[in-house]
Structures are given as C-alpha cells and as structure tokens.
Design a protein around this motif. Structure first.
Motif, PDB file in Angstrom:
ATOM      1  N   ALA A 283       0.498  -0.930  -0.006  1.00 13.00           N
ATOM      2  CA  ALA A 283      -0.016   0.185  -0.210  1.00 13.00           C
ATOM      3  C   ALA A 283       0.443   1.413  -0.210  1.00 13.00           C
ATOM      4  CB  ALA A 283      -1.126  -0.135   1.315  1.00 13.00           C
ATOM      5  N   GLY A 284       0.212   2.679   0.000  1.00 13.68           N
ATOM      6  CA  GLY A 284       0.881   3.796  -0.085  1.00 13.68           C
ATOM      7  C   GLY A 284       0.146   4.910  -0.070  1.00 13.68           C
ATOM      8  N   GLY A 285       0.446   5.939  -0.048  1.00 16.44           N
ATOM      9  CA  GLY A 285      -0.424   7.377  -0.629  1.00 16.44           C
ATOM     10  C   GLY A 285       0.360   8.370  -1.691  1.00 16.44           C
ATOM     11  N   GLU A 286       0.721   9.458  -1.047  1.00  7.00           N
ATOM     12  CA  GLU A 286       0.884  10.251  -2.139  1.00  7.00           C
ATOM     13  C   GLU A 286       2.526  10.943  -1.606  1.00  7.00           C
ATOM     14  OE1 GLU A 286       0.831  15.126  -2.792  1.00  7.00           O
ATOM     15  OE2 GLU A 286      -0.947  14.598  -1.994  1.00  7.00           O
ATOM     16  N   ARG A 287       3.249  10.165  -0.169  1.00 10.59           N
ATOM     17  CA  ARG A 287       4.313  10.707  -0.091  1.00 10.59           C
ATOM     18  C   ARG A 287       5.014   9.099   0.691  1.00 10.59           C
ATOM     19  NH1 ARG A 287       6.021  15.259   0.181  1.00 10.59           N
ATOM     20  NH2 ARG A 287       4.813  17.473   0.408  1.00 10.59           N
ATOM     21  N   GLY A 288       4.192   8.419   0.834  1.00 10.74           N
ATOM     22  CA  GLY A 288       4.179   7.325   2.352  1.00 10.74           C
ATOM     23  C   GLY A 288       3.983   5.566   0.918  1.00 10.74           C
ATOM     24  N   TRP A 289       5.173   5.030   1.356  1.00 16.31           N
ATOM     25  CA  TRP A 289       4.987   3.539   1.129  1.00 16.31           C
ATOM     26  C   TRP A 289       4.733   2.275   2.254  1.00 16.31           C
ATOM     27  CZ3 TRP A 289       8.338   6.945  -0.578  1.00 16.31           C
ATOM     28  CH2 TRP A 289       9.366   6.874   0.298  1.00 16.31           C
ATOM     29  N   ILE A 290       4.507   0.797   1.823  1.00 20.76           N
ATOM     30  CA  ILE A 290       4.778  -0.047   2.422  1.00 20.76           C
ATOM     31  C   ILE A 290       4.399  -0.956   2.148  1.00 20.76           C
ATOM     32  CG2 ILE A 290       2.160  -0.028   3.624  1.00 20.76           C
ATOM     33  CD1 ILE A 290       3.646  -0.845   6.211  1.00 20.76           C
ATOM     34  N   ASP A 291       5.242  -2.376   2.244  1.00 20.24           N
ATOM     35  CA  ASP A 291       4.982  -3.470   1.792  1.00 20.24           C
ATOM     36  C   ASP A 291       5.626  -4.031   3.386  1.00 20.24           C
ATOM     37  OD1 ASP A 291       4.809  -5.469  -0.849  1.00 20.24           O
ATOM     38  OD2 ASP A 291       6.047  -5.838   0.351  1.00 20.24           O
ATOM     39  N   VAL A 292       4.730  -5.357   3.238  1.00 21.40           N
ATOM     40  CA  VAL A 292       4.687  -6.103   4.663  1.00 21.40           C
ATOM     41  C   VAL A 292       4.239  -7.987   3.409  1.00 21.40           C
ATOM     42  CG1 VAL A 292       4.769  -4.824   6.122  1.00 21.40           C
ATOM     43  CG2 VAL A 292       2.577  -6.301   5.644  1.00 21.40           C
ATOM     44  N   GLY A 293       5.224  -8.570   3.839  1.00 21.50           N
ATOM     45  CA  GLY A 293       4.577  -9.959   3.386  1.00 21.50           C
ATOM     46  C   GLY A 293       5.816 -10.929   4.543  1.00 21.50           C
TER      47      GLY A 293
ATOM     48  N   ARG B 131       8.540  -2.938   4.523  1.00 22.34           N
ATOM     49  CA  ARG B 131       9.604  -2.101   3.931  1.00 22.34           C
ATOM     50  C   ARG B 131       8.544  -1.322   3.868  1.00 22.34           C
ATOM     51  NH1 ARG B 131      13.066  -1.657  -1.790  1.00 22.34           N
ATOM     52  NH2 ARG B 131      13.351   0.636  -0.945  1.00 22.34           N
ATOM     53  N   MET B 132       9.666  -0.141   4.505  1.00 19.65           N
ATOM     54  CA  MET B 132       8.174   1.298   4.630  1.00 19.65           C
ATOM     55  C   MET B 132       9.628   3.052   4.030  1.00 19.65           C
ATOM     56  SD  MET B 132       7.101   0.740   8.183  1.00 19.65           S
ATOM     57  CE  MET B 132       7.191  -0.918   8.416  1.00 19.65           C
ATOM     58  N   GLY B 133       8.592   3.393   4.110  1.00 19.91           N
ATOM     59  CA  GLY B 133       9.141   4.613   4.076  1.00 19.91           C
ATOM     60  C   GLY B 133       8.211   6.087   3.580  1.00 19.91           C
TER      61      GLY B 133
END
Length: 611
Positions: free
Chosen positions: A181-191, A231-233
C-alpha cells in the motif's frame, strides 16, 4: 548518454522498479548497483543483468538460485537439493569473490565469506541486479567477480493483497502472502512465506575417504523454511526522504553427515537497514545508510546439539552525489563496516572493522562516456588497500556501442581462514585481482545483442598449504571469458539467449599449474522462449552446461548436462492465475558437485492471486 544523470539521482533513493512498464513501449530498466548511482542498463559501462519480479513469476522460479540460473558468466553449484549449500562462481572467480547486498546492506557470513542464497525467500524479492566484473573501487572487499544486489518489494499505490500457494514433487508445499500500500508520500509492503519439502537423498556417499560426503545415509533430506519481510518509507518534504527495511529467514535443512559434522542445521539470516536521503539543492544529494546483517547456524546430529556460530555485520555509509551540469556527476563517500563472530568455537580474534573512502566521476563528452573510481580501505586486520576502475564507452550514430574497462579488486580473508581454531593463518594477505574487459552492443532490427570479452588475473589466492596444515596465499589464476547475449521477438515469441565460454586456468606453481579451476563449466548456454495466447501463457528454457572438474588436480570430472524446463499458465482474470512447471523434462542425471544428487523430473503447480 549522461543527460539522464540528474533524473537518475532523483530515482536512486527509491530503488524503484517503476522502469518496467507493461505496455507497447520498451523502457530500459534503471540500475543502481554498477555505479552506486541510478543509470539505465544500456547507459552503464558495466555488464549488468536485471531480473525483475515479472521475470521471476514468468519463469516460475522457486528460489533465488533458480531465478539466477543461466545468467551470463554465473555458474551455480548445489549440494543435493533445496536448502543445501549453494555456491555462486561469477566470471570464474571463487565463490567468496562476489559481494552480496540486500537493499544496499552488505550481507553474508563473516566466517565462511559467502552468502546462503538458498535460504533467501524468493517471494520477498522485487528485482535482482547482477553486475559482472570488479567493483572493489566502489564497495571494497569481495567484489572481484562482481556484485549481486537483491531488492525487496517496496510497496506503494492502492491497497494490494497477494497470495500464492503451490505444491509439487517430493512432497513440496509452499505458501506466501503479503500486502502492499501507499499514498502520496508514503509506502509500505509486508510479506511472509513458508516452504516444506521432503527432498531426496542429497549425497551418494560412502564411509571412506574421498567419497563425497564421507558417509552413507540413504534417506530423504528435507528442508523447511519460513520468512517475514517489511519495507516502508516516507517522503517528509521534497528534499527529505526515509526508508526502512527488514528481512528474516529461518531454515531447517537435513543433509547426509556424521557425528562430527552433523546431519541437520537450523539457520537464520536477518538484515535490518535504513536510509535517509537529503537533497539540499537540485544538484546535491546526500544519502546516509545504516544496516546490520545476522548469519546464524546451529548444527545437530540425530537431534543432539553439536555447535553454533553467529556472525554480525554492521555497516554505515555516507554518500554524496554532486551533479556538475547535465552530463557530469561526482560521487564522494565513506563506508564503515564491523564484523563480529560468536558461538561455541573460540576464535583468537572475534571482531574487526574496516573504513573505506571512495570517489567516482561519471562524465559524458558527446558520444564518449567515462567512469573513473578510486577507493582506499583501512582494515584492522590486514592494513590498507587501494583499488581503482577506469571505463570508457563510445556510441555510434547507428546505435552500436563500444566499451572498455580496467579494474583492480581484492578479497579480505574470512575469519575461518584467519582464526579458525587449529587451522587459521593470521598472516594471510588479501587476494587481489586485475581485470580488463572489452564489449560491443547494439540493435539489429528487433534484436538487442551484446558481446563481452574479459580477462581476470588473481594473485595470492588462498588455498590449503600442506606444509602449514592450514590456508596460505599460494595460488594464482588467469580467467578468460566471452559472454554473448541476444533478445528478440519472432512471430510473437519472446526469445532470449546467452552463451558463456570460460577458460578458468590455475596458474599456481606445482602439479596443478595449467589445470581448470574446480566447478566452473567451460561452456554454458541458455535459451528462453515465451508466448501468450490470450489468457494462456506458455514457455520453456533450455540450459546446457559443459564439463567441469570437482578438484584442483582435475582428477574428478563432472560431465556436461542438458536441462529442459517447460511452463504454462492460465489467467482466470487479471488478478488470478494458475501456473504449472515441469523441470528437467528428460530426467537428466547430473551433478554440479561430485557425489551430490540433483533432482530428476519434477512438477510444480502454483495458484497466484494479486490485486
């Protein structure tokens, strides 16, 4: 050619795979490993192969070694199936002459000097970049043969769940899932993922000296693994961005062993890293990266604990990219690394640190491109070492491109080679190399092709010295190779092929002078064919490996072999598909390491869902 440098700097901090667009326009992938800055694959002066997530799923790869098999210049050996020791020999160099990064963090065992590729979860991988040729002038120790960097899934965009379940021969089952998932400024992935296989008898050994694994345990040797990743940012402002990533893999593998070597190990690989990227001005990008990698192994025999080893690798890097106009880029940076060893064995030294300072210039002068890099490493154990690289490229108006490069590299001795109780030699010097490469690449109608010719001379290779009853700098080697790659499309069939011709010669004094280096096939060839018929996709891979030898004396020959894999898939919808794969269609009997078995004909079925 260098007019994309400023754009590349903006792409670099995201390590994005957004260059792969599924439309009618071919987009050249962006790579960051070759120069530690962003370039397109065609723009870089290095020999690079990029394996994307699309490639992994199209070929239905079930492991990282599976995804990398057949890459030009890369030979892979395996000790008896899934989860067993797997070694990579890049351009004929040693298995510990390849530097491995995960999302920019250096990984691997400080005691063995290698990375357990077989334990890395393929479901967490977004793409893999393989850079062939020396890169010590940018990364320091180990990068004699090249660099392999694995990028985990980044996430971003709308909420997208994914799920995969599969089963196959040898009682193999696997399941994986994740959320992006993510938005205009952020992002994330989990697995997360889980794999279980009964395996097969890994080694046809005997209880006698020189008989492979030296034991006779004719049972199935299974493998189980589970992994998690995240991973997220977040982009706080237009000039401040942060990224955090974590990967953990736990594996339990059975093998044919003994009361002293064990017959089961429980292994854990873990990497944690973070990065802050600052862009104070449009021409200056400053990136701070920190990480820790763990490599842990516990050995058992008949369920009883025997030994344990744990290594930690801490790293810290500060890199500054300064654009001088649109065609020139200067990179200046400093790396710090600290290795530490712990476990049931008492090493004379159990930690060491290394500080490296590096600089690079990338420039474009009309049709000419230039790369110059220099690095100085100060190591607590062996002192200082300086390496450098110079590369040049010339682009003709018709798309033909010539390249030439020269580079030096080195490999610091591992803790086992230096301090293993009763065996290590603390007086060892680093292994060092000099490499030269010539290349030509271009397009012919719908085909993209390249030819690369190289030679690497390695001195002070570490090998067992009978006079010392331990390792010593007594070997040397000269490796020559030719790599040819072509990709095209004929009647809607996507065709990719590559050929590697390798002459890995032992140049040591003594009886082995002139012999082939062990476990490097002299020829490898791969042909990939794929085509879609609406919702149906079909494909196949032909892989051919020439002869090799299992020992320095060349007394044990490993015969060449040919493997044919077939694959097919059916897409019920854009989000749901079923895949089937047959490996080793003709049930070839072969070995990549003497006495160690490889799977015969096997079949796997997979159901994939991704929103």
């Amino acid at each position: 050619m260098r007019q994309t440098l400023l754009v590349g700097i903006l792409l670099l901090p995201t390590f994005s795979a957004q260059a792969y667009v599924d439309d009618d326009t071919e987009v050249d992938p962006v790579v960051v490993t070759a120069t530690r800055t962003a370039e397109t694959a065609e723009e870089t002066l290095a020999s690079v192969t990029v394996v994307t997530r699309e490639d992994i799923e199209r070929r239905q790869a079930r492991s990282v070694p599976d995804a990398l098999r057949g890459i030009p210049g890369l030979a892979i050996t395996n000790n008896g199936g899934a989860g067993k020791t797997t070694s990579f020999f890049l351009r004929g160099t040693e298995s510990d002459h390849v530097l491995v990064l995960i999302d920019g963090v250096k990984v691997g065992s400080a005691t063995l000097g290698t990375t357990a590729f077989q334990n890395l979860p393929i479901g967490a991988v977004e793409r893999i970049e393989v850079v062939r040729g020396p890169r010590s002038s940018l990364y320091g120790s180990e990068a004699i043969g090249g660099v392999i960097q694995i990028f985990t899934r980044k996430g971003g965009g709308d909420l997208r769940p994914r799920f995969t379940v599969g089963a196959g021969t040898h009682g193999t089952t696997n399941v994986s899932g994740g959320l992006s998932a993510g938005g205009e400024r952020g992002w994330i992935d989990v697995g997360a993922s889980y794999e279980d296989t009964n395996g097969f008898n890994s080694c046809d050994g005997q209880v006698s000296p020189g008989a492979g694994c030296y034991v006779d345990q004719p049972d199935d040797d299974g493998f189980r693994s589970k992994s998690t990743s995240a991973r997220m940012g977040y982009r706080f402002t237009d000039w401040i961005e942060a990224d955090l990533h974590w990967l953990r893999s736990d594996g339990e593998v059975e093998y044919d062993g003994s009361a002293t070597a064990g017959d089961e190990s429980k292994d854990r690989q873990q990497v944690l890293g973070g990065r802050i990227r600052l862009t104070p001005t449009g021409a200056w990008t400053s990136t701070i990266t920190a990480g820790r990698a763990w490599d842990e192994s516990r050995v058992y025999y008949d369920g009883s604990f025997l030994s344990a080893i744990e290594t930690e690798r801490d790293s810290l890097s500060w890199q500054n990219d300064i654009a001088l106009g649109i065609s020139h880029l200067v990179t200046l940076g400093v790396d710090y690394q600290r290795d530490q060893v712990d476990g049931t064995l008492a090493y004379d030294e159990d930690e060491r640190d290394n500080t490296g300072v590096f600089g690079q210039y990338l420039g474009g002068f009309g049709a000419h491109d230039v790369q110059l890099s220099l690095r100085y490493d100060d190591n607590e154990q062996f002192g200082d070492y300086t390496t450098g690289t110079a590369a040049w490229g010339y682009s003709f108006a018709n798309g033909l491109r010539l390249t030439a490069s020269y580079g030096t590299a080195f490999k610091a001795p591992s803790f086992n080679e230096l301090y293993y109780p009763g065996y290590g030699n603390p007086g060892l010097d680093p292994e060092e190399s000099q490499s030269v490469e010539l290349g030509v690449a271009g397009r012919l109608a719908a085909a993209r092709w390249s030819l690369n010719l190289y030679q690497t001379d390695i001195d002070d290779l570490i090998a067992y010295d009978a006079t010392l009853w331990g390792p010593n700098n007594i070997d040397s080697a000269r490796i020559r190779g030719l790599e040819a790659v072509v990709a095209t499309e004929v009647r809607d069939w996507a065709i990719e092929a590559n050929l590697t011709l390798l002459d890995p010669e032992n140049r040591s004094d003594g009886a082995n002078d002139g012999n082939r280096l062990a476990r490097r096939p002299e020829q490898t060839f791969e042909l990939d064919l794929d085509r879609s018929f609406g919702p149906i996709g079909v494909g196949g891979t032909l892989f051919v490996a020439g002869r090799s030898f299992d020992d320095a004396a060349n007394a044990v020959r490993l015969d060449g072999y040919t493997l044919v894999d077939l694959r097919a898939e059916y897409a019920f919808s854009p989000t749901l598909r079923v895949q089937g794969r047959v490996e080793n269609l003709f049930d070839e009997d072969y070995e990549t390491a003497d006495w160690y078995n490889q799977p015969g004909r096997v079949f796997y079925l997979t159901l994939r869902y991704e929103l």
